[in-house]
Design an enzyme around this catalytic site. Structure first.
Site, PDB file in Angstrom:
ATOM      1  CB  ILE A   1      36.625  46.800  39.195  1.00 55.98           C
ATOM      2  CG1 ILE A   1      36.488  46.284  37.743  1.00 55.98           C
ATOM      3  CG2 ILE A   1      37.674  46.005  39.957  1.00 55.98           C
ATOM      4  CD1 ILE A   1      37.701  46.550  36.870  1.00 55.98           C
TER       5      ILE A   1
ATOM      6  CG  HIS B   1      39.338  41.591  43.128  1.00 54.33           C
ATOM      7  ND1 HIS B   1      38.856  40.553  42.375  1.00 54.33           N
ATOM      8  CD2 HIS B   1      39.986  41.018  44.168  1.00 54.33           C
ATOM      9  CE1 HIS B   1      39.195  39.396  42.949  1.00 54.33           C
ATOM     10  NE2 HIS B   1      39.871  39.658  44.038  1.00 54.33           N
TER      11      HIS B   1
ATOM     12  CB  CYS C   1      49.740  60.204  40.180  1.00 57.31           C
ATOM     13  SG  CYS C   1      51.329  60.579  39.395  1.00 57.31           S
TER      14      CYS C   1
ATOM     15  CB  CYS D   1      53.155  62.719  42.739  1.00 58.95           C
ATOM     16  SG  CYS D   1      51.489  63.107  42.120  1.00 58.95           S
TER      17      CYS D   1
ATOM     18  CB  CYS E   1      53.998  64.949  38.753  1.00 64.20           C
ATOM     19  SG  CYS E   1      53.369  63.263  38.675  1.00 64.20           S
TER      20      CYS E   1
ATOM     21  CG  ASN F   1      28.424  30.752  40.240  1.00 61.87           C
ATOM     22  OD1 ASN F   1      28.388  31.898  39.805  1.00 61.87           O
ATOM     23  ND2 ASN F   1      29.375  29.898  39.913  1.00 61.87           N
TER      24      ASN F   1
HETATM   25 ZN   LIG Z   1      51.482  62.853  39.843  1.00 60.97          ZN
END
Ligand SMILES: [Zn+2]
Length: 261
Positions: free
Chosen positions: A114, A130, A138, A141, A166, A229
């Site tokens: 990530i 991932h 959010c 919302c 929000c 690896n």
């Molecule tokens: Zn929101």
């Protein structure tokens, strides 16, 4: 009694074999995991003994359930990792893969990471199975935000990111335990794997499903397989080339030989 070939010599032959496969490939796909980012100082938070397991178990604290019921616990755990990722620099392994893509040998990088270090190294076609730390959503919302504005105050002062519309809590767009993989990323990854003629696994122990199943899908369709690896993986027995070593020293070697003979 015959002396066994020295590890260095065995590794040289394997590097040459791998470079040959990369050079011949038309549609190579690379699958990367935490092992490619540990040389950049990012711990593998799914592995024990990394420090991130010392106080809380990621399986519990980095889960969707914890995020919903006690987001402050998640953010407290996530803060040091977020800081490490924010300041991390791409390493020689990331740069080698970017070079291979630029030269037309690699079509796609599928990553379980990530940290966006592939993009920092210059890779263009990166599928993040991932999720990513680049954006936040959010939870009330569903508005999306660029993480850049929120990350620094969070890392420096522990300020939990909240929605400017929000005031709901913003969840980093990373996949927590108990969450589905992002649909479009997964579809793109599978499509590339179905059509690849070579898969290079780099820095993944292939322990996290369903991504861990991708090399077998590639093999079943006749693709070649290279595994680099530092620990053995379950597909090593079926791989054309296996190099059990550090990706940051091996990938630049493979790339150098693939590009310059
Ligand atoms: Zn929101």
């Amino acid at each position: 009694m015959t002396e066994p070939a020295s590890p260095a010599l065995a590794s040289q032959t394997a590097i040459e074999d791998a470079a040959e496969l990369v050079r011949k490939a038309k549609r190579a796909v690379v699958l990367t995991g935490a092992g490619i980012s540990t040389p950049s100082g990012i711990p593998d938070f799914r592995s024990e003994g990394t420090g991130l397991w010392s106080r809380d178990e990621p399986l519990e604290v980095a889960s969707l359930t914890t995020f919903r019921v006690a987001p402050e616990r998640f953010f407290e755990w996530f803060r040091p990792l977020a800081g490490q990722i924010f300041y991390a620099k791409a390493n020689a392994a990331h740069r080698a893969l970017a070079q291979l893509e630029e030269a037309g040998h690699v079509k796609m990088i599928i990553t379980q990471n990530i940290d966006a270090l592939h993009q920092k190294a210059g890779s263009k076609c990166v599928v993040e199975t991932h999720g990513t730390m680049k954006t936040l959503t959010c939870i009330r919302c569903y508005q999306k935000f660029e993480a850049e504005l929120f990350l620094k105050p969070f890392i420096d002062d522990g300020k939990i990111p909240t929605c400017t519309s929000c005031n709901g809590i913003l969840k980093p767009d990373v996949i927590l335990f108990g969450e589905q993989l992002p649909h479009s990323a997964w579809v793109m990854a599978q499509r590339a794997v179905r059509h690849c003629d070579l898969m290079l696994v780099a820095g993944s122990s292939l322990e996290v499903l369903p991504v861990a199943g991708l090399p077998v899908q590639a093999l079943d369709r006749g693709a070649h397989l290279i595994v680099v690896n530092n620990t053995p993986t379950y597909v090593n027995v079926r791989a054309d080339v296996v190099i059990t070593d550090d990706v940051a020293s091996i990938l630049p070697e493979i790339t150098k030989r693939a590009l310059h003979g």
